[in-house]
Write a protein that holds these residues in place. Structure first.
Motif, PDB file in Angstrom:
ATOM      1  N   GLY A   1       0.682   3.801  -3.074  1.00 14.12           N
ATOM      2  CA  GLY A   1       0.572   4.866  -2.945  1.00 14.12           C
ATOM      3  C   GLY A   1       1.519   6.646  -3.519  1.00 14.12           C
ATOM      4  O   GLY A   1       1.141   7.177  -3.950  1.00 14.12           O
TER       5      GLY A   1
ATOM      6  N   MET B   1      -3.348   7.461   0.779  1.00  9.75           N
ATOM      7  CA  MET B   1      -2.745   5.514   1.069  1.00  9.75           C
ATOM      8  C   MET B   1      -1.055   5.354   1.668  1.00  9.75           C
ATOM      9  O   MET B   1      -1.539   5.381   2.685  1.00  9.75           O
ATOM     10  N   VAL B   2      -0.885   6.470   1.384  1.00 13.76           N
ATOM     11  CA  VAL B   2       0.456   6.009   2.195  1.00 13.76           C
ATOM     12  C   VAL B   2       0.118   6.813   3.911  1.00 13.76           C
ATOM     13  O   VAL B   2       0.634   5.754   4.256  1.00 13.76           O
TER      14      VAL B   2
ATOM     15  N   GLY C   1      -3.057   9.489  -3.363  1.00 11.06           N
ATOM     16  CA  GLY C   1      -2.290   8.892  -2.942  1.00 11.06           C
ATOM     17  C   GLY C   1      -1.903   9.111  -1.928  1.00 11.06           C
ATOM     18  O   GLY C   1      -1.193   7.968  -0.833  1.00 11.06           O
TER      19      GLY C   1
ATOM     20  N   THR D   1       1.232   6.486  -6.847  1.00  9.24           N
ATOM     21  CA  THR D   1      -0.163   6.845  -7.615  1.00  9.24           C
ATOM     22  C   THR D   1       0.372   9.030  -7.520  1.00  9.24           C
ATOM     23  O   THR D   1      -0.409   9.230  -8.499  1.00  9.24           O
TER      24      THR D   1
ATOM     25  N   LEU E   1       0.656  -1.135  -0.324  1.00  9.53           N
ATOM     26  CA  LEU E   1       0.219  -0.078  -0.080  1.00  9.53           C
ATOM     27  C   LEU E   1       1.068   1.602   0.446  1.00  9.53           C
ATOM     28  O   LEU E   1       0.367   1.645  -0.451  1.00  9.53           O
TER      29      LEU E   1
ATOM     30  N   THR F   1      -2.662   6.339   5.350  1.00 14.08           N
ATOM     31  CA  THR F   1      -2.928   4.897   5.534  1.00 14.08           C
ATOM     32  C   THR F   1      -2.241   3.448   5.337  1.00 14.08           C
ATOM     33  O   THR F   1      -2.611   3.158   6.860  1.00 14.08           O
TER      34      THR F   1
END
Length: 84
Positions: free
Chosen positions: A35, A57-58, A54, A38, A31, A60
């Protein structure tokens, strides 16, 4: 003081927990790298929404890494009944 689960339930719980934690452990860096990719793709194609997704995502991935690290000890404690 917690007690261990009766019979072989402790071993089974520890095994299933280990499998789940292994899958979670592999998904955290995946992930993170997706990220970062992205974010880079969003910046390259000037797509602000992709860069924002993105970044989420990082973030998370970092929170999931903290939960993953604390969850290992919790599952072992529940399965074996030991506090340490």
């Amino acid at each position: 003081m917690p007690r261990p689960l009766p019979g072989r339930f402790g071993e089974t719980t520890e095994y299933i927990g280990g499998v789940v934690m292994s899958l979670a452990g592999w998904s955290v860096p995946l992930l993170l790298f997706l990220g970062v990719f992205t974010i880079g793709a969003g910046r390259f194609w000037n797509n602000r929404m992709a860069a924002t997704i993105g970044a989420g995502m990082v973030g998370t991935a970092f929170l999931a890494g903290i939960l993953w690290a604390s969850g290992q000890n919790l599952i072992k404690m529940i399965a074996t009944g030991e506090l340490g």
